[in-house]
Design a protein around this motif. Structure first.
Motif, mmCIF file in Angstrom:
data_model
loop_
_atom_site.group_PDB
_atom_site.id
_atom_site.type_symbol
_atom_site.label_atom_id
_atom_site.label_comp_id
_atom_site.label_asym_id
_atom_site.label_seq_id
_atom_site.Cartn_x
_atom_site.Cartn_y
_atom_site.Cartn_z
ATOM 1 N N GLY A 237 -9.647 -16.285 -45.277
ATOM 2 C CA GLY A 237 -8.889 -15.376 -44.428
ATOM 3 C C GLY A 237 -9.519 -14.000 -44.359
ATOM 4 O O GLY A 237 -10.549 -13.718 -44.981
ATOM 5 N N LEU A 238 -8.869 -13.136 -43.569
ATOM 6 C CA LEU A 238 -9.361 -11.789 -43.308
ATOM 7 C C LEU A 238 -8.232 -10.786 -43.519
ATOM 8 O O LEU A 238 -7.070 -11.060 -43.203
ATOM 9 C CB LEU A 238 -9.870 -11.674 -41.870
ATOM 10 N N THR A 239 -8.580 -9.612 -44.001
ATOM 11 C CA THR A 239 -7.599 -8.542 -44.152
ATOM 12 C C THR A 239 -8.290 -7.201 -43.933
ATOM 13 O O THR A 239 -9.484 -7.134 -43.624
ATOM 14 C CB THR A 239 -6.892 -8.620 -45.526
ATOM 15 N N ILE A 240 -7.528 -6.113 -44.103
ATOM 16 C CA ILE A 240 -8.055 -4.753 -43.935
ATOM 17 C C ILE A 240 -8.131 -4.097 -45.309
ATOM 18 O O ILE A 240 -7.226 -4.267 -46.130
ATOM 19 C CB ILE A 240 -7.141 -3.926 -43.010
ATOM 20 N N LEU A 241 -9.186 -3.360 -45.542
ATOM 21 C CA LEU A 241 -9.371 -2.671 -46.819
ATOM 22 C C LEU A 241 -9.835 -1.245 -46.556
ATOM 23 O O LEU A 241 -10.701 -1.010 -45.718
ATOM 24 C CB LEU A 241 -10.391 -3.427 -47.671
ATOM 25 N N ASN A 242 -9.234 -0.298 -47.262
ATOM 26 C CA ASN A 242 -9.646 1.102 -47.209
ATOM 27 C C ASN A 242 -10.449 1.410 -48.469
ATOM 28 O O ASN A 242 -9.902 1.461 -49.566
ATOM 29 C CB ASN A 242 -8.406 2.003 -47.129
ATOM 30 N N ASP A 243 -11.746 1.576 -48.301
ATOM 31 C CA ASP A 243 -12.623 1.883 -49.435
ATOM 32 C C ASP A 243 -12.551 3.379 -49.733
ATOM 33 O O ASP A 243 -13.466 4.150 -49.420
ATOM 34 C CB ASP A 243 -14.050 1.438 -49.113
ATOM 35 N N VAL A 244 -11.435 3.793 -50.318
ATOM 36 C CA VAL A 244 -11.235 5.210 -50.649
ATOM 37 C C VAL A 244 -12.321 5.655 -51.629
ATOM 38 O O VAL A 244 -12.628 4.959 -52.602
ATOM 39 C CB VAL A 244 -9.834 5.425 -51.252
ATOM 40 N N SER A 245 -12.897 6.822 -51.365
ATOM 41 C CA SER A 245 -14.074 7.265 -52.115
ATOM 42 C C SER A 245 -13.935 8.714 -52.552
ATOM 43 O O SER A 245 -13.570 9.581 -51.753
ATOM 44 C CB SER A 245 -15.332 7.136 -51.239
ATOM 45 N N ALA A 246 -14.218 8.973 -53.812
ATOM 46 C CA ALA A 246 -14.284 10.334 -54.337
ATOM 47 C C ALA A 246 -15.736 10.794 -54.206
ATOM 48 O O ALA A 246 -16.591 10.457 -55.033
ATOM 49 C CB ALA A 246 -13.820 10.374 -55.783
ATOM 50 N N ARG A 247 -16.030 11.547 -53.159
ATOM 51 C CA ARG A 247 -17.427 11.861 -52.839
ATOM 52 C C ARG A 247 -18.086 12.728 -53.909
ATOM 53 O O ARG A 247 -19.294 12.568 -54.168
ATOM 54 C CB ARG A 247 -17.499 12.574 -51.484
ATOM 55 N N ASP A 248 -17.336 13.618 -54.532
ATOM 56 C CA ASP A 248 -17.940 14.455 -55.565
ATOM 57 C C ASP A 248 -18.324 13.627 -56.783
ATOM 58 O O ASP A 248 -19.351 13.857 -57.419
ATOM 59 C CB ASP A 248 -17.030 15.613 -55.954
ATOM 60 N N LEU A 249 -17.519 12.603 -57.117
ATOM 61 C CA LEU A 249 -17.866 11.742 -58.243
ATOM 62 C C LEU A 249 -19.052 10.852 -57.900
ATOM 63 O O LEU A 249 -19.898 10.591 -58.759
ATOM 64 C CB LEU A 249 -16.661 10.889 -58.643
ATOM 65 N N GLN A 250 -19.123 10.390 -56.662
ATOM 66 C CA GLN A 250 -20.303 9.626 -56.252
ATOM 67 C C GLN A 250 -21.569 10.438 -56.482
ATOM 68 O O GLN A 250 -22.568 9.934 -56.986
ATOM 69 C CB GLN A 250 -20.212 9.263 -54.764
ATOM 70 N N SER A 251 -21.509 11.701 -56.102
ATOM 71 C CA SER A 251 -22.684 12.563 -56.210
ATOM 72 C C SER A 251 -23.008 12.911 -57.663
ATOM 73 O O SER A 251 -24.150 12.778 -58.112
ATOM 74 C CB SER A 251 -22.453 13.842 -55.403
ATOM 75 N N SER A 252 -21.998 13.323 -58.413
ATOM 76 C CA SER A 252 -22.267 13.798 -59.773
ATOM 77 C C SER A 252 -22.666 12.683 -60.722
ATOM 78 O O SER A 252 -23.420 12.906 -61.672
ATOM 79 C CB SER A 252 -21.038 14.531 -60.324
ATOM 80 N N HIS A 253 -22.164 11.458 -60.476
ATOM 81 C CA HIS A 253 -22.496 10.339 -61.367
ATOM 82 C C HIS A 253 -23.793 9.640 -60.960
ATOM 83 O O HIS A 253 -24.283 8.776 -61.699
ATOM 84 C CB HIS A 253 -21.345 9.341 -61.414
ATOM 85 N N GLY A 254 -24.315 9.960 -59.786
ATOM 86 C CA GLY A 254 -25.600 9.394 -59.394
ATOM 87 C C GLY A 254 -25.544 7.929 -59.001
ATOM 88 O O GLY A 254 -26.583 7.304 -58.799
#
Length: 307
Positions: free
Chosen positions: A174-191
């Motif tokens: 099946g198919l559904t909808i997903l919101n890939d919520v992202s903390a952009r500052d953590l993406q950047s700081s954690h590399g």
């Protein structure tokens, strides 16, 4: 058919089917009363999916039954929807940078142009991220840059390893909808992406799972994401760099996919971090995501642990 996990005032989560009038048929009640059904088919979405064709045939018989027992149907307003798989048994698989315009948006922001990916870029989100429709997206003190990403998500049915692209759709239940919520500052700081994608409440999913067989052209679905009614993202699944067969073939190479696994297929341009200046989510923002042939997933942002 639209499959849901739902609860009512007097009973906890169980599996149901949304009918044309938006009432829900309680598969939990029916499974408990039917010796031909496994009890798990009405209690746990993954158990139902793992039941394969046998479970699906049983559901179709229940949906078509003219006389249903008392208490087997809940009218609209008499139930609350949870995430269709409230607690996935494994991490959610995600594909990054899978739309050309999002890659360009990303590169423009970093001022580092680069070639398009030659193979799918995978990362994961833990099961603790998952929330359902109308539940809050938690804005944690850990981040100041909370972002949204609309994605088509695949729900695996028959599992397998080394699945060829030509057979990939046979493994999608099946198919559904997903919101890939992202903390952009953590993406950047954690590399790397995992921490920034992994906060509690960072994976709204739903509102239901639509059977793959009920979606005639999943490779050509329009979708739109709105924040407080304003269109932020708008595209079509045909704009993926790696289509669904390529994603499943690559992900399953040497690695077994199992019933109930969730695969998010990437997002297009228009995320908050792509604007100049950036337009990150704020307290009280309502994020609405609609994909043709599936429905609309809506969630509100709520601050956590702040005054």
């Amino acid at each position: 058919m639209r499959f849901v996990t739902f609860s009512t005032r007097n009973a906890g989560p169980r599996v149901g089917v949304v009918r044309d009038d938006d009432s829900v048929l309680d598969l939990g009640k029916l499974a408990a009363a039917d010796p031909t059904a496994l009890p798990g088919w009405g209690k746990d979405m993954v158990d139902l999916i793992a039941g394969g064709g046998t479970a699906l045939s049983w559901v179709k018989r229940q949906v078509g039954e003219p006389a249903l027992p008392p208490g087997a149907v809940f009218a609209k307003g008499g139930y609350s929807l949870l995430a269709p798989i409230p607690r996935p048994r494994k991490n959610i698989f995600c594909v990054g940078l899978n739309y050309r315009d999002h890659v360009a948006e990303h590169d423009n922001k970093l001022k580092e142009p680069r070639p398009l990916p030659k193979i799918p870029v995978f990362f994961t989100k833990p099961p603790t991220c998952v929330v359902g429709p109308e539940e809050d997206i938690g804005w944690h003190p850990a981040t100041e840059r909370l972002d949204y990403e609309i994605e088509l998500a695949l729900i695996i049915g028959p599992g397998g390893k080394d699945i060829p692209a030509a057979k990939a759709w046979d493994h999608v239940w099946g198919l559904t909808i997903l919101n890939d919520v992202s903390a952009r500052d953590l993406q950047s700081s954690h590399g790397q992406w995992f921490k920034g994608k992994a906060l509690d409440g960072a994976c709204p999913m739903g509102p239901w799972i639509v059977l793959r067989s009920d979606v005639p052209a999943p490779e050509d679905l329009d979708f739109v994401c709105k924040v407080n009614g304003e269109v932020r993202q708008k595209s079509n699944t045909g704009m993926m760099i790696f289509d669904v067969p390529a994603i499943i073939e690559s992900l399953s190479a040497g690695m077994t996919l199992e019933a109930g696994d969730v695969i998010a297929t990437g997002t297009c341009s228009g995320v908050g971090s792509g604007f100049e200046p950036p337009r990150f989510l704020k307290e009280g923002d309502v994020v609405e995501m609609t994909i043709d042939a599936i429905g609309t997933l809506s969630n509100r942002v709520r601050r956590i642990g702040r005054g």
